[in-house]
Design a protein around this motif. Sequence first.
Motif, PDB file in Angstrom:
ATOM      1  N   LYS A 174     -23.864 -68.453  23.725  1.00 15.91           N
ATOM      2  CA  LYS A 174     -24.233 -69.350  23.993  1.00 15.91           C
ATOM      3  C   LYS A 174     -21.952 -69.735  24.317  1.00 15.91           C
ATOM      4  CE  LYS A 174     -28.477 -71.309  22.082  1.00 15.91           C
ATOM      5  NZ  LYS A 174     -29.115 -72.111  21.454  1.00 15.91           N
TER       6      LYS A 174
ATOM      7  N   ARG B 241     -19.132 -66.284  29.574  1.00 13.05           N
ATOM      8  CA  ARG B 241     -19.682 -66.922  29.525  1.00 13.05           C
ATOM      9  C   ARG B 241     -20.138 -67.751  30.403  1.00 13.05           C
ATOM     10  NH1 ARG B 241     -18.221 -71.886  30.373  1.00 13.05           N
ATOM     11  NH2 ARG B 241     -16.092 -71.763  29.882  1.00 13.05           N
TER      12      ARG B 241
ATOM     13  N   GLN C  46     -24.296 -68.304  31.590  1.00 21.42           N
ATOM     14  CA  GLN C  46     -24.737 -69.210  32.446  1.00 21.42           C
ATOM     15  C   GLN C  46     -25.173 -69.035  33.659  1.00 21.42           C
ATOM     16  OE1 GLN C  46     -21.239 -71.798  32.292  1.00 21.42           O
ATOM     17  NE2 GLN C  46     -21.898 -72.969  30.087  1.00 21.42           N
TER      18      GLN C  46
ATOM     19  N   THR D 186     -29.594 -69.971  35.077  1.00 20.34           N
ATOM     20  CA  THR D 186     -29.705 -70.908  35.791  1.00 20.34           C
ATOM     21  C   THR D 186     -30.755 -69.917  36.401  1.00 20.34           C
ATOM     22  OG1 THR D 186     -27.673 -71.861  35.087  1.00 20.34           O
ATOM     23  CG2 THR D 186     -28.877 -72.120  37.656  1.00 20.34           C
TER      24      THR D 186
ATOM     25  N   ARG E 242     -31.063 -72.626  29.807  1.00 19.97           N
ATOM     26  CA  ARG E 242     -30.042 -73.136  30.334  1.00 19.97           C
ATOM     27  C   ARG E 242     -29.219 -73.145  29.545  1.00 19.97           C
ATOM     28  NH1 ARG E 242     -32.710 -75.671  34.666  1.00 19.97           N
ATOM     29  NH2 ARG E 242     -32.275 -74.743  36.754  1.00 19.97           N
TER      30      ARG E 242
ATOM     31  N   THR F 197     -21.953 -75.850  28.692  1.00 22.50           N
ATOM     32  CA  THR F 197     -20.979 -75.412  28.434  1.00 22.50           C
ATOM     33  C   THR F 197     -20.044 -75.950  27.385  1.00 22.50           C
ATOM     34  OG1 THR F 197     -19.509 -75.350  30.334  1.00 22.50           O
ATOM     35  CG2 THR F 197     -18.472 -75.390  29.517  1.00 22.50           C
TER      36      THR F 197
END
Length: 411
Positions: free
Chosen positions: A20, A68, A72, A76, A85, A88
Amino acid sequence: MEEVEIPQYFICPISLQIMKDPVTAITGITYDRDSIERWLFTNNNTICPVTKQPLPLDSDLTPNHTLRRLIQAWCTQNASLGVDRIPTPKPPLTKSQALKILHNFHLHPHRRLPILTQLELLAAENDRNKKCLIDAGVPKAVLLFLLDCFKSRQLHQGLQQALSLLQFVRIPSEEIKAVISENDQILDSLVWILGCEIVESDSVSVKSHALIVLKTIIHKAGSGILERLEPEFFERIVRILRKGITQQGMNAGLKVMVAACPWGRNRKMMVDAGAVWELIEIELGIPERRTTELVLEILFHLCSCANGRAQFVSHRGGIAVITERVLKISRSVDERAVFILSLISNSSYGSHMVIQEMLKLGTVSKLCMLLQSDHPTYLKEKAMEMLKAHSEVWKNSPCFPDRSFYASLHK
């Protein structure tokens, strides 16, 4: 999610989950921030989990923004397939930010409650935040805040948050010793909090937190502080145990008493405060295993005093609950229970009555069962010593062993 093939470089080498907040260590390996910080700060590891190269605790972890964004974007694109999802991540707390918050804490006394709440939330977020707060001197500042409450004899707003915060941030031993050497009333401030009348809704929480902080200070400050304790110290702890607190708070209070037991004057003060009765009452409530271990350890020490044995014998549930615990909880409980029973059975306080009661309550049966267990030899010898010492009273009991039983134990 099982049908989706996750790119291998999205996976953290420690957690084996999708990262993450990917960060790259000085060894060139990328980890999820939460995993590598837990590895470094909580477990105090100083090597890279993958390369086994040195990885100092204060080494930089560089955010891998490109990776990252790729993760992400991939999440998505695959959201319809059940992939969550990833938001940030927030920038990590820095030492300079922690120092600024602490500066405002000192500068604006009327804003201490929201600032302490903010610090508590930050400490609860992750291990890196805890380290930043420790490096910025937050534990010392909070201890001095508790001291201010004591000196002014006022329970200022934020007391509960301050005590809770001290559980999240580990107070370094050297910092505790320094604060105590400069302000010898730190311990008094916590004892004072234990005795204060607090709004009912906050009382259990505040006093439980205070006991946990007290345990930390006692264990890290060294033996010198345990040699100077006063009767009020134990009176407050016993009173809190009587009124009821959280399980964590109770165990903290019991650990404080265990730490103080090696000193004879402390044992006397505990007995004078009524600790023996309260400990038996706690045990009659069928507490968790760790609590029972602590209770019996303290009772063993207190029963080494004549007055402690007298109090134990005067409680009608003492022998019953100790007997009931034998062979049911743990080896340490069995050891303490046998030694307590030995001290009590050899006591001059109602000796004949006590020995008869042990027979009625099944103590003799438990001692015989222990002789046939796989317990250490020294403990079996202590049990056999009791059986032989009181054989004239116990010999007519159906469970009392005959000579052939003793002979079989030595084969």
